[in-house]
Every structure is written in structure tokens, then in C-alpha cells.
Design an enzyme around this catalytic site. Structure first.
Site, PDB file in Angstrom:
ATOM      1  N   LYS A  66     -15.286  11.996  61.709  1.00  0.00           N
ATOM      2  CA  LYS A  66     -14.209  12.529  62.568  1.00  0.00           C
ATOM      3  C   LYS A  66     -14.697  12.882  63.979  1.00  0.00           C
ATOM      4  O   LYS A  66     -13.957  12.724  64.944  1.00  0.00           O
ATOM      5  CB  LYS A  66     -13.557  13.744  61.908  1.00  0.00           C
ATOM      6  CG  LYS A  66     -12.712  13.388  60.687  1.00  0.00           C
ATOM      7  CD  LYS A  66     -12.005  14.620  60.141  1.00  0.00           C
ATOM      8  CE  LYS A  66     -11.271  14.284  58.852  1.00  0.00           C
ATOM      9  NZ  LYS A  66     -10.522  15.438  58.327  1.00  0.00           N
ATOM     10  N   TYR A 219      -8.857  19.975  47.333  1.00  0.00           N
ATOM     11  CA  TYR A 219      -7.874  19.734  46.288  1.00  0.00           C
ATOM     12  C   TYR A 219      -8.563  19.139  45.062  1.00  0.00           C
ATOM     13  O   TYR A 219      -9.689  18.633  45.141  1.00  0.00           O
ATOM     14  CB  TYR A 219      -6.748  18.815  46.777  1.00  0.00           C
ATOM     15  CG  TYR A 219      -7.215  17.466  47.247  1.00  0.00           C
ATOM     16  CD1 TYR A 219      -7.497  17.242  48.588  1.00  0.00           C
ATOM     17  CD2 TYR A 219      -7.403  16.423  46.347  1.00  0.00           C
ATOM     18  CE1 TYR A 219      -7.950  16.010  49.012  1.00  0.00           C
ATOM     19  CE2 TYR A 219      -7.848  15.178  46.775  1.00  0.00           C
ATOM     20  CZ  TYR A 219      -8.128  14.988  48.107  1.00  0.00           C
ATOM     21  OH  TYR A 219      -8.583  13.773  48.533  1.00  0.00           O
TER      22      TYR A 219
END
Ligand code: ATR
Length: 271
Positions: A66, A219
Site C-alpha cells: 500500500k 476478520y
């Protein structure tokens, strides 16, 4: 001709993004192909340019690229600049536009899916790394009454507060984990990577005010943070909704159509 998109990462085989975007495309009738592409650790920029040359229209970017994507972009949106990282690239004729939809995705999940409005609430953000920085501007834009950053390495939390001093107008402060004993919050967001190692943090139960939402950005795993929050009677949520919402925002950036995320989130939860 089918428009091509991809997610670049290393590793990337585990990525749920191809499934999510396939569901969006099916639902909205958009003719796209979306693949997971493994970029070599020393070859991210080259991989992006090869994909563009092969007709790629845009890409998502995940760990560990990123920050590199931020540098590859020739134009940046305000939210990408604030995040210091890019998770969405859009290829135009003469530009590579870098955007960041992570924070917008988090806010959409908290407000639209979980029904918790951030305006006027006391928010605690745990962590001061890339994941935390990536969501600060969109959180501030919802006008919480306070946004407190706590991090194991206190200095990094202080630096983040300084970095956002123009946008935060006195709303943002930093505290040490020890100082948290004197505070309670309506929304606690865990943006640390502690849960990846199943590591707990020295957090007092009193940070969870009655009715508090405890949000774990990871998650697919029951982290010590989630376990503690549940024991302290907080409402809990993991980051699957954020994953779907950041993807929906990227889909909107590329295609100008916003998918119905509730249906896709329900499908992803059932897998
Ligand atoms: P990311 O991109 O996931 O944010 P990062 O930039 O390496 O990754 O940041 C990791 C964050 O998780 C940091 O805030 C880190 O705290 P430090 O700055 O003190 O290193 C936090 N973190 C990771 N493991 C942790 C643990 N066991 N307890 C508390 N914080 C932890």
C-alpha cells in the site's frame, strides 16, 4: 470487451476481493474480470505497469504494497494523501490515480450496516500503524466529539495526532494504555495487528461505555480484543463488513455504480 481489474498482494491467494467483486459485477450487470495477482516483493511497480500495458483499468492493493502504491500513483486523492497509503488505483490515459477506500469502508460499515452514528460520540482508536492512519480522516469527517489514539509505543500515537492537527481541530488526543483507565468510549476500534499473533493488550474493561461498539478491523478470527469486549458486555463486530465496504467504494470509483453491500456481506458471512 471485458474490463480487467485485479488485486495485487504478496501473498494474495487468500484474498476475498475476487469473490466480492464478482458478486458486485453480477449484481450490477457490469462486465468486468477481477483477478488476484501475486507481485514479487521487489517487483510491485513493474507488475502494475505490465497489468496496465495488458489493458488493466484499475487495481486494488493489499499487504505489503500500500505504501509503494502511494508512490507509484501520479495523482492522489485527499483521503489517500491523509492515509499515506493507497489501496485503489485507477488507470487513466495520462495518469495513475491513487485512492484509499479503507476508512470510507470502515465508516460505512459502522454507520450503514451496524447503525452506529459517529457524530458526537467518543471514539478510541487502538494502534498507530498504517491501518490506524488509513482510517483517521474519514472518522474525523463524521465529527466525533473526541478521537483518542492509544498505542503500545506512545510516541507513535503522539506523532499521528500531530500529523492530523490541521484536520482534527482539538478533537484528537493521544493517551498511553495506562492512561485509558480514566476514560470510557462509545466506539472502540482495534487497528493494531495484535490479534494476528493472538496477543492481548493491557486494556481496562472500563473503556467500554454502556452500549459501546467494539470494532476489530481484522476478520475471520476471535481475537483477544473481541473476547475482552464481549466479556465487558460491549457489542462486537469484526472487519468483514469493512472489507466488503472498501471494495464497494473501489467498485464505485472505477464503475460509477455503488453495489448493494448488505446482500454481498450476507453471502460472504455464510461462506
Ligand atoms: P498495520 O499496517 O497493520 O497498521 P503496522 O504499521 O506494523 O501494521 O502497525 C502495527 C500496529 O499494531 C502498531 O500500532 C503496533 O504497536 P507499536 O507501534 O507499539 O508496535 C500494534 N501492535 C502490534 N502488535 C501489538 C501487540 N502485541 N500489542 C499492542 N500493539 C500491537
Amino acid at each position: 470487451m471485458t474490463d480487467r481489474y485485479a488485486v495485487f498482494g504478496n501473498p494474495v491467494a487468500h484474498s476475498k476481493s475476487p469473490q466480492i467483486h464478482a458478486l458486485f459485477a453480477q449484481q450490477t450487470g457490469q462486465d468486468i474480470q477481477y483477478d488476484a495477482l501475486l507481485a514479487p516483493l521487489d517487483g510491485f511497480e513493474r507488475s502494475v505497469h505490465e497489468f496496465m500495458a495488458a489493458g488493466g483499468r484499475g487495481a486494488n492493493v493489499t499487504v505489503p504494497f500500500k505504501e509503494q502504491a502511494f508512490r507509484v500513483a501520479t495523482q492522489l486523492t485527499a483521503r489517500a494523501r491523509a492515509a499515506g497509503a493507497v489501496n485503489t488505483l485507477m488507470f487513466a490515459d495520462d495518469a495513475i490515480v491513487g485512492d484509499n477506500t479503507d476508512g470510507t469502508g470502515l465508516v460505512a460499515d459502522i454507520q450503514s450496516n451496524l447503525g452506529v452514528w459517529i457524530a458526537g460520540t467518543r471514539v478510541l482508536l487502538l494502534g498507530a500503524g498504517g491501518a490506524a492512519r488509513g482510517v483517521i480522516l474519514p472518522l474525523l469527517e463524521e465529527a466525533p466529539s473526541s478521537l483518542v489514539i492509544a498505542n503500545r509505543t506512545a510516541d507513535k500515537a503522539r506523532q499521528l495526532v500531530d500529523h492530523f492537527s490541521d484536520e482534527a481541530a482539538g478533537v484528537m488526543t493521544s493517551v498511553t494504555f495506562e492512561q485509558l483507565a480514566n476514560h470510557a468510549f462509545d466506539l472502540v476500534i482495534n487497528a493494531t495487528s495484535a490479534g494476528l499473533d493472538d496477543a492481548g493488550m493491557p486494556l481496562p474493561d472500563s473503556i467500554f461505555a454502556p452500549g459501546c461498539l467494539a470494532y476489530e478491523m481484522l476478520y475471520g478470527r476471535e481475537t483477544p480484543f473481541l473476547r475482552q469486549a464481549r466479556r465487558a458486555n460491549a457489542r462486537v463486530a469484526d472487519g468483514l463488513g469493512m472489507l466488503v465496504e472498501q471494495a464497494a467504494e473501489a467498485f464505485f470509483v472505477w464503475r460509477g455504480v455503488h453495489p448493494d453491500t448488505a446482500a454481498v456481506l450476507a453471502t460472504m458471512r455464510s461462506k
